[in-house]
Design a protein around this motif. Structure first.
Motif, PDB file in Angstrom:
ATOM      1  N   TYR A  69       0.857  -1.181   0.000  1.00  0.00           N
ATOM      2  CA  TYR A  69       0.000   0.000   0.000  1.00  0.00           C
ATOM      3  C   TYR A  69       0.895   1.233   0.000  1.00  0.00           C
ATOM      4  O   TYR A  69       2.031   1.166   0.472  1.00  0.00           O
ATOM      5  N   PHE A 128       1.205   3.759   1.860  1.00  0.00           N
ATOM      6  CA  PHE A 128       1.792   4.199   3.125  1.00  0.00           C
ATOM      7  C   PHE A 128       2.945   3.317   3.575  1.00  0.00           C
ATOM      8  O   PHE A 128       3.647   3.625   4.519  1.00  0.00           O
ATOM      9  N   PRO A 172      -6.672  -0.627   4.962  1.00  0.00           N
ATOM     10  CA  PRO A 172      -5.459  -1.387   5.252  1.00  0.00           C
ATOM     11  C   PRO A 172      -4.550  -0.680   6.256  1.00  0.00           C
ATOM     12  O   PRO A 172      -3.754  -1.310   6.928  1.00  0.00           O
ATOM     13  N   ARG A 173      -4.673   0.656   6.376  1.00  0.00           N
ATOM     14  CA  ARG A 173      -3.790   1.360   7.297  1.00  0.00           C
ATOM     15  C   ARG A 173      -4.092   0.986   8.737  1.00  0.00           C
ATOM     16  O   ARG A 173      -3.226   0.952   9.578  1.00  0.00           O
ATOM     17  N   ARG A 220      -5.307  -1.952   9.522  1.00  0.00           N
ATOM     18  CA  ARG A 220      -4.911  -3.347   9.634  1.00  0.00           C
ATOM     19  C   ARG A 220      -3.424  -3.494   9.904  1.00  0.00           C
ATOM     20  O   ARG A 220      -3.001  -4.289  10.711  1.00  0.00           O
ATOM     21  N   ARG A 221      -2.625  -2.679   9.207  1.00  0.00           N
ATOM     22  CA  ARG A 221      -1.177  -2.865   9.324  1.00  0.00           C
ATOM     23  C   ARG A 221      -0.502  -1.645   9.901  1.00  0.00           C
ATOM     24  O   ARG A 221       0.550  -1.223   9.451  1.00  0.00           O
TER      25      ARG A 221
END
Lengths: 530, 323
Positions: A158, A160, B309-310, B312-313
């Motif tokens: 991703y 980030f 997703p941020r 999540r991870r």
């Protein structure tokens, strides 16, 4: 190679753009002509507010609703010209495929909730440039061409999870996957550290050499323009001030304005000499800080003498900002000690912590964001005095006016609010606000990095003058070796959470430390042209 | 991941425990005596024969354990809870869990139907409003939202009942919980809740459309409809928060609508029990509601991490080395 014989791939004629604000229309681009020939890199130079980004947005149809294109045509190759003031343009056909675009902040230019491979997938499939099963091979081939060692992993990441430099290269790959005739890069390297900056610029050069990619490079940085462009256009207040071959314009500028820009760059501050035997104001030893498993500070030692200017040099992510936050008490280090005038400050609370505010003040990179937009300059500078309960009302106002004046804010501008002031003025206000409590130490965290060259020089000169006049110490944090070299008594080079070198500013270029040499080389290459 | 899950579950259990304490104390602190309510009309008898009345009351008190100390009562109730036993109703004598289980499905059905309607209305009109921001369609949607949000639920409910059941005769008036009777209360609750979601969708979508990645996608020549689909995903996060709050409110607060439409749900049951001071039922009901809200929140957080997703991870950064 002379660009004259090559065919014209993009021509803009008579572009006129105005912004409407509170019912008043302000012209930002005035009758502007522009021509790009196949295979050349043209740098569009100008300070912020000169209208250079407006050009890019106008010819890609991305202007905000408050902007109005009054006139102007865009001609791509030998197709019939497009009237930009009409609303019937089929942008889906032009954007991406004909004109690719890179933005300053690549991290924000990628959708945060989509993996990199999804970005490629949607672009390639939408433009019907690949069958679904071919997307990944095409994307990884492109990424490995752009210096990614492990394209497979990048595609599965991703945004980030990637660094700023990596994101910019991903954006570059995304743009290139659509094979645009012209690539418009709007300040593509301004947000990157020296090493990543160099990498992206080298890639642009390689693309030009290998595929004859035409690039319109928008920048405020003369070094960037000098390093990669064939031709330079200098823009000033929405008009073309000067244009010509890069070597001509930058070596023998015809216009006074261009000369001024060049002078701002080559301007060197007088070297600073500090008398020995000054008292130590701040002493930090063995600072450690962890975020989760990541160790950000790994035993930093730092001492600052009275009136001394200390530079901290490092790439993004090396821990410089964390160090600044620890020194100001915004963050609590996990280990080590910070002593002001010999007194330990870690773990202070309440009134004692407020006392610390009086001794240490901070100036941030984004001056505009650090000021409350609803208050006037005069009110802003009084804020810390009110918080620390210093002086009466009259006294506070007089103090604020005095420091604003010292920071070069005129009486008339003192009653304006940040939105009505320039970025340079905002940074001056931020400096005045920091100094009004008469601190012993001023910490500047990338305080001049976002400013134009000429404004940068002004602010540095201002800081130096104030430093002499009031005798406070400065800790200057920056990724820009050029800024620090001329400005600091001592420079500490920071790498992966610790100082790898501490050297007087004037003799940094003689460093033998491998990492410092890398930084110096990158900066030197930029100066000399890649 | 497992660690986070365990921590969340522990927090949920702790919250549940605190909730039992609070709601037990609150029930005991509320004025009135359940025994007197139970004895009801025979209170008149009590006036004439105080000793007999007192004896009867004492019998009831010891039957329901009300003569024991408050601590003992609490402990008995909590041990019951651990065995999934909510006790018996003081009025019907039937197990509270059975009585709740009989009524909960009707309320859940109504709540879910209303929530779905709220979401559909919210997403469609919120997105429409955001895309046409400043144009007439945006203004119309916003005015309707203000109007709907300003009308109390019982007004809309009664007006709907008047129109559809009395004037048009298309809605059957009875106290059955059937699918054919579901639509009107669901529409009422859906309309009442939709404005909030429309507003959240509109605001978040506008903010999201202003992001650089939208510009960058446009600059890659992608069509706006494609980008809006992406933007929707980011917009869903705050909507989810709203929806979970809304669902909790719908399940626990459907009393008014249930009364208007004579929907045999749990809201009406709870209201009646409070008036009767039926301690085991009030406590059981509140406990089930608290559990439901906690479960809904846990579920929301799980869906959150799927959408973004941020979350999540968080904090896992790769350091890809470059050649």
């Amino acid at each position: 190679m002379t660009s004259r014989e090559k065919e014209v791939v993009l021509r803009v004629d008579g572009l006129q753009v105005a912004y409407r604000q509170n019912g008043i229309s302000k012209v930002v681009l005035n009758d502007l002509d522009l021509e790009l020939r196949s295979g050349e890199i043209v740098a569009l130079l100008g300070e912020s507010g000169s209208g250079k980004s407006t050009i890019a947005k106008a010819i890609t149809g991305l202007l905000p609703p408050s902007a109005q294109i009054q006139e102007g045509t865009l001609q791509l190759a030998s197709e019939p010209p497009i009237h930009l003031n009409r609303k019937d343009t089929d942008w889906e056909r032009i954007r991406g495929r004909r004109l690719g675009m890179l933005f300053q902040d690549a991290r924000l230019a990628l959708n945060p909730v989509l993996k990199i491979k999804e970005h490629f997938r949607e672009s390639l499939l939408f433009h019907r440039l690949a069958a679904p099963q071919d997307v990944l091979p095409i994307a990884s081939a492109l990424l490995s061409k752009l210096n990614f060692a492990d394209p497979g992993r990048v595609l599965e990441s991703y945004p980030f999870q990637l660094s700023g430099g990596m994101c910019q290269r991903v954006c570059l790959a995304l743009s290139l996957s659509l094979q645009p005739a012209v690539l418009i890069a709007d300040e593509p390297t301004s947000a990157l550290d020296t090493v990543s900056q160099r990498e992206v610029l080298e890639l642009l050069l390689r693309l030009q050499a290998e595929q004859g990619q035409t690039v319109l490079l928008i920048t405020h940085d003369l070094a960037v323009a000098k390093a990669v462009s064939n031709r330079v256009l200098v823009l000033r207040e929405g008009r073309m001030e000067e244009q010509g071959l890069t070597s001509d314009v930058l070596l023998r500028p015809k216009s006074a304005y261009t000369r001024q820009l060049l002078d701002a760059r080559s301007h060197r501050l007088k070297p600073l000499v500090l008398k020995p035997g000054r008292a130590i104001v701040l002493e930090a030893s063995q600072l450690h800080k962890h975020y989760g498993r990541a160790s950000v500070l790994q035993g930093v030692d730092l001492s600052v003498a009275e009136g001394e200017i200390v530079g901290i040099l490092g790439e993004s992510g090396c821990g410089k900002s964390t160090l600044a936050r620890c020194l100001t008490g915004l963050e609590r280090p996990d280990g080590g000690s910070i002593r002001y005038h010999g007194k330990e400050t870690i773990g202070l609370r309440g009134r004692q912590k407020r006392e610390l505010c009086k001794q240490v003040q901070m100036v941030f990179q984004d001056a505009r964001a650090s000021l409350n937009p609803g208050r006037t300059a005069l009110q802003l500078v009084q804020e810390p005095l009110r918080y620390l309960k210093l002086g009466g009302r009259k006294e506070r106002e007089a103090m604020a006016a005095y420091y604003l004046h010292e920071a070069g804010i005129t009486d008339e501008a003192q009653h304006r609010r940040p939105p009505q002031l320039s970025t340079g003025q905002c940074q001056r206000i931020a400096i005045a606000r920091a100094l009004v409590v008469q601190p012993d130490i001023l910490i500047c965290d990338e305080a001049v990095s976002a400013l134009d060259m000429s404004v940068q020089a002004q602010i540095l000169k201002l800081l130096q003058r104030l430093n002499r006049r009031f005798g406070f110490s400065i800790i200057m944090i920056s990724h820009d070796i050029r800024v620090l070299q001329s400005f600091c008594h001592v420079i500490a080079v920071m790498h992966q959470g610790h100082f790898c070198e501490l050297k007087p500013g004037a003799s940094l270029h003689t460093s033998e430390e491998a990492y410092t040499q890398t930084l110096l080389r990158c900066a030197g290459d930029m100066e000399a042209g890649l | 991941m497992v660690y986070v899950l365990v921590r969340k579950l522990l927090a949920a259990v702790l919250t549940l425990f605190c909730a039992t304490l609070i709601l037990f104390v609150l029930t005991r602190l509320s004025p009135g005596d359940p025994v007197k309510v139970l004895l009801g009309r025979s209170a008149e008898v009590a006036m004439s024969d105080t000793a007999a009345y007192q004896q009867k009351a004492d019998e009831l008190r010891s039957q329901w354990g009300l003569d024991q100390s408050v601590t003992d009562q609490y402990l008995r109730w909590v041990t019951g809870l651990l065995k999934l036993d909510l006790g018996n109703s003081m009025h019907t004598g039937r197990p509270v869990s059975t009585e709740i289980a009989e009524r909960l499905p009707a309320t859940a059905l109504l709540a879910v139907a209303a929530l779905l309607l709220q979401l559909v209305l919210g997403l469609v009109f919120g997105a429409l409003s955001a895309i046409s921001a400043g144009k007439w369609s945006d203004h119309v949607i916003r005015w309707i939202c203000v109007a709907l949000a300003s009308i109390p639920v019982f007004v809309i409910g009664l007006v709907f009942l008047l129109w559809f059941a009395v004037r048009l005769g298309v809605y059957e008036i009875s106290s059955e919980a059937s699918l054919s009777r579901l639509w009107l209360p669901a529409v009422t609750l859906g309309l009442i809740g939709a404005p909030q979601i429309i507003r959240v969708v509109r605001a978040n979508m506008l903010a999201e459309l202003g992001q650089l990645y939208v510009q960058s996608a446009l600059a890659r020549g992608l069509a706006l409809r494609l980008i809006i689909r992406q933007v929707m995903r980011s917009t869903l996060l705050p909507v989810l928060t709203m929806a979970s709050l809304s669902l909790a409110a719908l399940i626990s607060g459907a009393v008014v609508v249930e009364s208007i439409f004579a929907w045999p749900g749990i809201g009406k049951y709870a209201l009646d029990s409070i008036l009767l001071k039926d301690y085991p039922v009030i406590q059981g009901y509140a406990f089930v509601m608290v559990t439901a809200v906690i479960l809904i929140n846990l579920l929301t957080e799980a869906v959150y991490s799927i959408l973004d997703p941020r979350i999540r991870r968080k904090g896992v950064a790769t350091s890809e080395s470059t050649a």
